[in-house]
Design an enzyme around this catalytic site. Sequence first.
Site, mmCIF file in Angstrom:
data_model
loop_
_atom_site.group_PDB
_atom_site.id
_atom_site.type_symbol
_atom_site.label_atom_id
_atom_site.label_comp_id
_atom_site.label_asym_id
_atom_site.label_seq_id
_atom_site.Cartn_x
_atom_site.Cartn_y
_atom_site.Cartn_z
ATOM 1 N N ASP A 67 0.816 -1.162 -0.054
ATOM 2 C CA ASP A 67 -0.169 0.018 -0.055
ATOM 3 C C ASP A 67 0.784 1.368 -0.017
ATOM 4 O OD1 ASP A 67 0.992 -0.484 2.605
ATOM 5 O OD2 ASP A 67 -1.219 -1.159 3.412
ATOM 6 N N ASN A 136 -8.030 -3.444 14.109
ATOM 7 C CA ASN A 136 -9.319 -3.587 13.643
ATOM 8 C C ASN A 136 -9.519 -4.693 12.469
ATOM 9 O OD1 ASN A 136 -8.217 -2.312 11.410
ATOM 10 N ND2 ASN A 136 -9.906 -0.780 11.233
ATOM 11 N N HIS A 138 -7.528 -5.012 9.880
ATOM 12 C CA HIS A 138 -7.463 -4.664 8.600
ATOM 13 C C HIS A 138 -6.070 -5.410 7.967
ATOM 14 C CE1 HIS A 138 -5.048 -0.629 9.359
ATOM 15 N NE2 HIS A 138 -4.291 -1.662 9.303
ATOM 16 N N GLU A 143 -10.086 -2.356 5.111
ATOM 17 C CA GLU A 143 -10.822 -1.933 6.320
ATOM 18 C C GLU A 143 -12.135 -2.687 6.556
ATOM 19 O OE1 GLU A 143 -9.234 -0.123 8.405
ATOM 20 O OE2 GLU A 143 -8.421 1.724 7.604
HETATM 21 C C1 F6R Z 1 1.478 -1.877 6.126
HETATM 22 C C2 F6R Z 1 -0.104 -2.411 6.179
HETATM 23 C C3 F6R Z 1 -0.773 -2.255 7.402
HETATM 24 C C4 F6R Z 1 -0.058 -2.660 8.765
HETATM 25 C C5 F6R Z 1 -1.097 -2.488 9.911
HETATM 26 C C6 F6R Z 1 -0.225 -2.933 11.089
HETATM 27 O O1 F6R Z 1 1.764 -1.836 4.854
HETATM 28 O O2 F6R Z 1 -0.362 -2.861 5.137
HETATM 29 O O3 F6R Z 1 -2.040 -3.223 7.327
HETATM 30 O O4 F6R Z 1 0.348 -4.072 8.608
HETATM 31 O O5 F6R Z 1 -1.704 -1.355 9.868
HETATM 32 O O6 F6R Z 1 0.647 -1.519 11.234
HETATM 33 P P1 F6R Z 1 1.723 -1.779 12.455
HETATM 34 O O7 F6R Z 1 2.659 -2.691 12.129
HETATM 35 O O8 F6R Z 1 2.219 -0.424 12.408
HETATM 36 O O9 F6R Z 1 1.034 -2.105 13.665
#
Ligand code: F6R
Length: 239
Positions: A67, A136, A138, A143
């Site tokens: 992303d 959450n 995701h 989401e």
């Molecule tokens: C990042 C991504 C997100 C993260 C998720 C957890 O490329 O795709 O899904 O893996 O938001 O983020 P952290 O690791 O910062 O807790």
Amino acid sequence: MRSVKVKNYDEMSMEAAMIVFDKIVHSNRLVLGLATGSTPEKMYEYLSDMLNKNKVDLSHVTTVNLDEYVGLSPEDAQSYTHYMRRIFFDKVNIPLENTNVPNGVAEDLEAETKRFDEGIEKLGGVDLQILGIGRNAHIAFNEPGTSFDSNTHVVNLTESTIRDNARFFHSMEDVPTQAISLGLNTIMNAKEILLMASGNNKRQALLDSFHGEVTEDVPGSVLQRHHNVTVLTDIDGFN
Ligand code: F6R
């Protein structure tokens, strides 16, 4: 799903780095799906060290990132392209033209999402996808409520994700409200998935994703339908 319980964040990062390193050195050609965020930071550090110590050439590796924020250019220190260069690409021997992160400042975002999916298809798909998970549940920026059939798309970030990611920005107002994200269908097409989750704030997301109902309200639960998922976690009581 195979789950591997590790002692802590450090051990999780080392285990993940070893798995990725092994894949890299034992493949003639590899498409690696990469994640950003705080979870994989140490994994990239260990992996860079291993690759450099062993003088591994990465010209047979192509990377595809999950992303990118809409509106942030690669030069922006908060963009995921910048993160990837800083934390991994610039540290190892990988040709930059082998690396792919969605372009968050593309004039035509829809066309960019199509270009990205077509690029993955041309590469023959992702061999190993690294994932983190949001509180959450995701995955990438898919989401709750995202269709399991989704391909790469433009996402409106939820307030909880914006709040969680504000720690990387000066203030909550600076967090972009949209991102380009691989879709859940795109992620499910990866041949193998390695998900990392550390710390109790991810406990519920893991439980809901792997021990709860498979539902679009819990994006991570789609992974129950994948035949080759490994979860590396230090979270007690998850297995
Ligand atoms: C990042 C991504 C997100 C993260 C998720 C957890 O490329 O795709 O899904 O893996 O938001 O983020 P952290 O690791 O910062 O807790």
